[in-house]
Design a protein around this motif. Structure first.
Motif: not given
Length: 505
Positions: A73-76, A120-122, A198-199, A245-248
């Protein structure tokens, strides 16, 4: 006795060989190799190893389950932006003193535009139909957002809305049946409980790290860089969080979302033991507002205030106003907004707010969270000190415009839609620098339409859609009820004239 010794010799030999092998492996695999990016570590004593194994067995099983639920459920998220623009060939000398060859303005030269990865982030999928929550700073300035799932499938995402005040953004991809995470009640999070982060740190997709909740309700004065009314009430964790990892997701051992990873406290820019996440209750409220109304519905108390816990701020205030206010816990009201909720409820300058509902107010960030996480029209019980006596009054919160009803995007003013305010240039400034029109951009919001085209505070906007602007009213008149592409001509702090555009939201 001799026979017993003979029996033990083979075991002793095996032990020596095993110990030598372990020692050699430890040295070989990096304990002494300080130049290696990755290091391997081994316990110093057998008792250490068995002790760790005994205590971590149950928790480890929980981590495996939580990781299996969370990783899909965690995206890049990849942020693309146009790095070049249509810019005139004027430089600082030409603009301020005129072209020495008698040609006041040269024709703009069209530069090729190319979408380049900006960062890039999550993000975290929060519904099976493709809604994704992330950080505002992850998507800021993007002209295109590319989302990659853990199975490497990629999508171009639509930006549904952002909230710089909490650093939350909502995206949408067109897909069905996606894995997603449920929001947990972050009010139930306890200091010391296990969590997973998670990220996609530093390009390492689907990375899981473990730690505990180190603290709750943290404010680190981070969001003031992108919002005039920041709301910071972070969950602090020692689970390793790094750039990317930001947004993860920050999840509990049940795989439920308790926070959105946003920041680290570091002198190097990399993990040093402290990470911070937006609590899920606040993130969920922001997302619900964006989905339903297109923007966040935020309540305001209607006061200007002084954070009594900030000794430096208190000292500056005393010096400027010749007062003798004592530093302490709580928020001191310096002024009340006319016809605001606080004035209606009888609050006045000099009152010290100590509690909102059941939340103790120790500083400004406690107050901003307690009030800002509610909507216009909500009522809160405000406890305050007046002349040393404790009082409580009920305040009906209003929005920044003094309304108690919800607003949609259609109700926003022009400056709210484009994310900037404008101040007129003095006639002397125009004369000194050869300008016939212009306004100074102020309070440009990060991620706003104006920010996306490169405008920051103190840039000078000369024209909008080919029409000169000399006041904020001019800007509003040109763009009021306007639909379509907007062309903005502006001067940056190097004196270069740039023309760039955006679609009116």
């Amino acid at each position: 006795m001799k026979n017993n010794l003979k029996k033990l010799i083979p075991y002793a030999f095996v032990g020596v060989i095993s110990g030598a092998t372990t020692f050699g492996a430890i040295n070989y695999f990096g304990v002494k190799n300080h130049d290696s990016e990755f290091s391997y570590f081994a316990p110093k004593k057998n008792t250490d190893a068995s002790f760790a194994s005994f205590n971590m067995a149950g928790v480890g099983d929980d981590f495996v389950k939580a990781a299996k639920m969370t990783v899909p459920a965690v995206v890049s998220i990849k942020n693309f932006s146009n790095r070049t623009s249509q810019r005139s060939d004027q430089d600082l000398f030409d603009l301020f003193f005129g072209n020495p060859f008698g040609n006041n303005q040269r024709q703009p030269q069209q530069q090729p535009q190319q979408e380049m990865p900006r960062g890039m982030g999550s993000g975290v999928i929060i519904s099976p139909d493709g809604y994704i929550i992330s950080n505002n700073h992850v998507i800021a300035g993007a002209t295109k957002l590319e989302v990659q799932l853990s199975n490497k499938k990629t999508y171009v995402a639509n930006l549904v809305g952002t909230d710089p005040t909490t650093d939350i953004a909502l995206l949408k991809i067109e897909e069905k049946g996606l894995p997603y995470l449920n929001f947990a009640n972050s009010d139930n999070v306890e200091v010391g409980q296990w969590v997973l982060a998670v990220g996609n740190p530093m390009g390492l997709n689907s990375t899981v790290t473990a730690g505990i909740v180190s603290a709750k309700g943290r404010s680190i004065d981070l969001l003031s860089q992108q919002s005039r009314t920041p709301i910071e009430n972070f969950i602090q964790t020692d689970a390793a969080i790094n750039p990317g990892n930001s947004g993860g997701a920050l999840v509990n051992p049940n795989g439920e979302l308790i926070g959105i990873n946003s920041a680290i406290s570091s002198k190097t820019g990399y993990y040093e033991g402290y990470g911070f996440a937006v609590p899920s209750n606040l993130a969920r409220k922001v997302v619900e507002d964006i989905k339903k109304f297109g923007l966040v519905q935020r309540g305001f108390l209607g006061v200007r205030s002084l954070d009594l816990s900030d000794t430096r701020q208190v000292a500056q205030y005393n010096q400027q106003n010749k007062t003798n206010i004592k530093a302490n816990e709580g928020v001191y009201i310096t002024d009340v907004t006319a016809k605001g909720g606080a004035e209606d409820a009888g609050l006045r300058p000099g009152d010290i707010i100590t509690k909102v509902d059941n939340t103790v107010i120790s500083n400004y960030y406690d107050l901003s969270f307690a009030v800002g996480s509610k909507r216009p029209g909500d009522k809160v019980a405000v406890t305050y000190l007046r002349n040393g006596k404790e009082n409580t009054t009920n305040v009906t919160l209003k929005d920044e415009k003094g309304n108690t009803t919800f607003r949609s995007k259609a109700d926003l003013s022009v400056t709210e839609k484009i994310g900037a305010e404008f101040e007129p240039l003095s006639e002397k400034f125009k004369t000194d620098y050869g300008l016939t029109s212009g306004v100074i951009a102020k309070n440009v919001l990060d991620g706003s339409e104006m920010a996306k085209i490169g405008i920051v505070d103190n840039y000078i906007v000369i024209e909008i859609n080919g029409k000169p602007v000399n006041s904020q009213k001019d800007v509003e008149k040109i763009l009021d009820k306007y639909q379509g592409n907007v062309q903005v001509k502006y001067v940056d702090d190097f004196g270069r004239i740039t023309t760039r555009g955006f679609k009116m939201p």
